[in-house]
Design an enzyme around this catalytic site. Structure first.
Site, short mmCIF file in Angstrom:
data_model
loop_
_atom_site.label_atom_id
_atom_site.label_comp_id
_atom_site.label_asym_id
_atom_site.label_seq_id
_atom_site.Cartn_x
_atom_site.Cartn_y
_atom_site.Cartn_z
N ASP A 150 -0.36 -0.18 -4.56
CA ASP A 150 -1.73 0.32 -4.60
C ASP A 150 -1.77 1.70 -3.99
OD1 ASP A 150 -4.41 0.72 -4.72
OD2 ASP A 150 -4.97 -1.00 -3.49
N LYS A 186 -13.00 -7.03 -7.31
CA LYS A 186 -13.45 -7.31 -5.95
C LYS A 186 -14.91 -7.71 -6.05
CE LYS A 186 -10.43 -4.21 -3.30
NZ LYS A 186 -9.47 -3.78 -4.32
N GLU A 215 -1.88 0.05 -8.77
CA GLU A 215 -3.33 0.26 -8.86
C GLU A 215 -3.63 1.74 -8.70
OE1 GLU A 215 -5.64 -2.15 -6.10
OE2 GLU A 215 -4.27 -3.82 -6.42
N LYS A 235 0.86 -1.18 0.00
CA LYS A 235 0.00 0.00 0.00
C LYS A 235 0.90 1.22 0.00
CE LYS A 235 -4.20 -1.71 0.55
NZ LYS A 235 -5.32 -1.41 -0.34
N ASP A 282 -8.74 -0.48 -10.49
CA ASP A 282 -9.46 -1.08 -9.38
C ASP A 282 -10.76 -0.29 -9.17
OD1 ASP A 282 -10.43 -2.08 -7.00
OD2 ASP A 282 -8.70 -1.60 -5.78
#
Ligand SMILES: O=C(O)CCC(=O)c1ccccc1C(=O)O
Ligand SMILES: [Mg+2]
Length: 329
Positions: A169, A243, A198, A141, A221
């Protein structure tokens, strides 16, 4: 005549106190497990809207699931089908999984080699990478601290572990200037081992521009959940992240996966912080539909307990339907 029945179980489990979702701490994870039975066949699914990400609340999802199941029972007795088209994404996903399981359409085998997720402490990641079987791929992240620090850390990992591929991300947090700062610290010869970032920038257009300028691949995403989204191959776009809890029915997810594969894009099945029940089902979906891609499912350790189905080798305690975490609806 086949007998049909269904049941909903509502769960509430404690999370690691550190888990932050966008603007709030997620102290508890709440959701539903749905069981449907048709004669001798039985299937289960998880319906767990994610606060800050899902549009629907859990109460709305629960009410809609009950209404759909009731209508489904009636439709089936007339030998008709009932579409999940107009349901909330979390409801459509959970119910479609239960139906798929009931019809034996979901493989029992799972891809449990989830990409380890790192929130910032590099030492933790080194340890995990050492023990990783197969493809060495990790996710970090970024965008939470300074962009140059993120760049330094990414570059350091790529330097230290020569067969490492990284997923990063940013959750749309960088301005073009910050994105450029990040890139400045990642040596050009390391950039190809960033499988993708992402959503680096606040808008898809800025993210595409960043990718073009730096040669660093990106993935969609948040953009995948935009109502106007269509899968298309574009320069430097490597992947779409799916997701399912936020996207919709299994059929819709499979259609996105097929479109991605047709266009030469990677499709990554990823977690919306479901319980171990939902995560193991996602691992099976990943095994069945994206067998060559490491899924993004390393979120179980954010929780204090597993529910009903265990993730292989997890050391978290496993709680059953009769435990304190469940109430029957
Ligand atoms: O994709 C993964 O590897 C883990 C899942 C994850 O990062 C995530 C989980 C819930 C909500 C948002 C995100 C995100 O992609 O930022
Ligand atoms: Mg993301």
């Amino acid at each position: 005549m086949t007998e049909r029945c269904y049941k909903l179980y509502r769960y509430q489990i404690p999370m690691d106190s550190q888990v932050v979702l966008r603007n709030r701490f997620l102290k508890q994870r709440e959701g539903l497990l749905v069981q449907i039975r048709c004669g001798e066949s039985e299937g289960w699914g998880e319906i767990a809207p994610l606060p800050e990400f899902s549009q629907e609340t859990l109460d709305q999802a629960q009410q809609q699931a009950l209404e759909w199941l009731n209508a489904w029972d009636q439709a089936r007795s007339r030998n008709e089908k009932l579409s999940l088209e107009n349901c909330y994404p979390s409801v459509a996903f959970g119910l479609s999984c239960a139906l798929a399981e009931m019809k034996n359409k979901l493989t029992t085998e799972g891809n449990f080699n989830a990409a380890p997720l790192c929130y910032g402490d590099p030492d933790e990641l080194y340890e995990e990478l050492d023990q990783l079987p197969g493809e060495k791929i990790a996710k970090i992240k970024v965008g939470l601290y300074e962009a140059n620090r993120d760049g330094l850390i990414a570059d350091m990992f790529l330097e230290a572990v020569p067969d490492l591929k990284l997923r990063l991300d940013t959750n749309r947090s960088w301005t073009p200037t910050k994105a450029a700062m990040f890139a400045k610290y990642v040596k050009p010869e390391h950039r190809t081992r960033i499988q993708f970032i992402e959503e680096p920038c606040k808008t898809p257009a800025e993210s595409l521009q960043f990718a073009a300028e730096t040669g660093i691949a990106i993935a969609w995403d948040e953009t995948v959940r935009d109502p106007a989204f269509t899968v298309k191959a574009e320069p430097h776009v490597a992947a779409i992240v799916i997701k399912p809890t936020l996207v919709g029915s299994l059929e819709k997810c499979v259609s996105l996966i097929e479109q991605a594969h047709q266009q030469g894009l990677i499709a990554v099945i990823s977690s919306s912080i479901e319980s171990s029940f939902g995560l193991t089902q996602l691992a099976r979906i990943a095994q069945q539909y994206t067998p060559n891609t490491t899924p993004g499912l390393d979120t179980l350790d954010l929780m204090k307990v597993q529910l009903v189905r265990a993730w292989p080798n997890s050391t978290l305690p496993l709680a059953g339907l009769d435990s304190e975490y469940f109430t029957e609806v």
